[in-house]
Write a protein that holds these residues in place. Structure first.
Motif, short mmCIF file in Angstrom:
data_model
loop_
_atom_site.label_atom_id
_atom_site.label_comp_id
_atom_site.label_asym_id
_atom_site.label_seq_id
_atom_site.Cartn_x
_atom_site.Cartn_y
_atom_site.Cartn_z
N GLY A 238 0.82 -1.21 0.00
CA GLY A 238 0.00 0.00 0.00
C GLY A 238 0.85 1.26 0.00
N PHE A 239 1.95 1.24 0.78
CA PHE A 239 2.85 2.40 0.82
C PHE A 239 3.51 2.61 -0.54
N HIS A 241 2.41 1.64 -3.43
CA HIS A 241 1.38 2.09 -4.38
C HIS A 241 1.09 3.57 -4.21
N SER A 242 1.03 4.04 -2.95
CA SER A 242 0.75 5.46 -2.71
C SER A 242 1.82 6.37 -3.29
N LYS A 243 3.06 5.86 -3.38
CA LYS A 243 4.15 6.64 -3.96
C LYS A 243 4.15 6.54 -5.47
N ARG A 245 1.68 5.76 -7.51
CA ARG A 245 0.48 6.26 -8.19
C ARG A 245 0.56 7.74 -8.56
N LYS A 246 1.50 8.45 -7.95
CA LYS A 246 1.66 9.86 -8.25
C LYS A 246 2.55 10.11 -9.46
N TYR A 250 2.83 5.73 -14.09
CA TYR A 250 1.75 4.92 -13.52
C TYR A 250 0.40 5.39 -14.05
N ARG A 251 0.21 6.71 -14.05
CA ARG A 251 -1.07 7.25 -14.51
C ARG A 251 -1.30 6.96 -15.99
#
Length: 408
Positions: A238-239, A241-243, A245-246, A250-251
């Motif tokens: 999760g950590f 992914h949170s990094k 995804r920005k 990734y986008r």
């Protein structure tokens, strides 16, 4: 970087000679005293608040962010003060004193200091990421045109509609997410607490257990013996992914996947089109140049695929072509919108046409969100029931095997 903010308690006399008490934040005692004088008060006493309360407020300032609601309220109230004839610095001081958001208070203090130092309001705001580029550009256009109060009201309207749009999408996504989380929790609880109760029965059956039952028993063993490690791995993922995804990469990968999902994809596309129409129209109405308006609008869409589709359009506009002529045939921009833009460009009313398009797609998003909620409710119930049913079948299959053995 925002200066360290302290909180002071004060006793002042208002213009009628009445005594008032309160508290105000500022970098130092002199700055707070100056702010009170600008507000029309005569300071009698001014003391810094001691440790705990002030420190708590500073900590909250680090934790809290400035959201669309905070900015829209600020815009509306600030525009009213400017329209009433208050100087910008005094209006900023009043807004800083009355806002309940510590982060916004610090930012407004910095903006006020920069304006007092000779910078324009838009220049001072442009230093802070809390004010998005659309906000800063429209403010600059309002300053140039001498219509700052009117432009700020338009900014407030734009942000309020964007906030309403986000709430519609969030509302549509909330129900399936909640059901998904409940399904995961229910499955985990059954694997940890229920399946072990059947373990002795499974041992009695002996022989080869059904595949579904073996999978459930294995999952139960993992969760009971290595549950901490499973949670730790999920937290780490999760950590990460949170990094990740920005990042733009990734986008760029995820955006086409989301847009291709039935129901969800059209919803996200319509949200992006509504944002494009409203933000582009608002910037044009404020007097921002077309190319600049397109550049700023492109960054607000939230879908890299659609943002990339605007790049050749921006280049063509730089070379003298119209926006609508380059959007014809583009798969992401509905042709109804393109035709309305073309009419707006021909009549010189692009901003009005874009506002109508934005309102239309706002209603489309609203309709899809309502229909989605109605359609997903029975579907999610079926999914949840299917998960529970599969677990029950997996636990009772060995019992059927045992009964067959006894009958034989």
């Amino acid at each position: 970087m925002a200066a360290t903010t302290k909180t002071f308690t004060y006793v002042v006399l208002d213009p009628n000679g009445q005594q008032k008490k309160g508290s105000m934040s500022g970098p130092n005692q002199a700055a707070v005293s100056e702010k009170l004088i600008e507000l029309g008060y005569r300071p009698v006493s001014l003391e810094e608040k001691k440790a705990s309360l002030a420190q708590t407020e500073i900590n909250l300032g680090f934790l809290q962010r400035v959201g669309l609601k905070d900015l829209s309220v600020f815009c509306r109230q600030f525009a009213t003060m400017i329209n009433s004839g208050l100087p910008i610095v005094r209006a900023l001081n009043i807004m800083s004193a009355q806002t309940t958001n510590p982060k916004l208070r610090d930012v407004l203090n910095d903006v006020g200091a920069d304006v007092r130092g000779g910078q324009t309001l838009s220049q001072a705001m442009g230093k802070h990421k809390e004010f998005p580029p659309l906000f800063v550009s429209m403010t600059q256009a309002g300053e140039v045109a001498g219509q700052l109060d009117e432009v700020l009201l338009r900014v407030a309207d734009t942000m309020e509609k964007e906030l309403a749009l986000k709430r519609k999408v969030t509302g549509a996504m909330t129900y399936p997410i909640v059901v998904l989380v409940l399904s995961i929790l229910l499955t985990g609880a059954m694997l940890i607490f229920v399946v072990p109760q059947f373990q002795s029965l499974f041992d009695m059956v002996g022989g080869q257990l059904p595949l579904l039952t073996r999978m459930m028993v294995a999952a139960s063993d993992v969760l009971r013996t290595k549950g901490i490690w499973v949670i730790l791995v999920l937290v780490i993922l999760g950590f990460i992914h949170s990094k990740v995804r920005k990042t733009d990469r990734y986008r760029e990968i995820v955006s086409p996947i989301f847009l291709s999902i039935p129901v969800f994809g059209p919803l996200l596309q319509k949200v992006a089109i509504a944002r494009f129409s409203r933000n582009f129209g608002s910037l044009l109405r404020a007097g921002v140049a077309v190319v600049t308006a397109l550049d700023i609008t492109k960054e607000t869409l939230g879908q890299p695929v659609i943002e990339d589709a605007l790049e050749p359009v921006i280049q063509a506009v730089r070379e003298g072509e119209s926006v609508s002529s380059r959007l014809v045939g583009n798969q992401w921009f509905p042709q109804m919108m393109v035709q309305m833009m073309a009419v707006g460009e021909e009549t010189g009313n692009s901003d009005i046409m874009l506002e109508k398009v934005a309102d239309y797609y706002d209603e489309e998003v609203d309709t899809i969100a309502d229909n989605m909620a109605s359609a997903l409710e029975p579907l999610m119930i079926v999914v949840l029931g299917g998960i529970v049913g599969t677990m029950v079948v997996g636990m009772y299959l060995p019992m059927f095997t045992l009964m067959n053995q006894l009958q034989g």
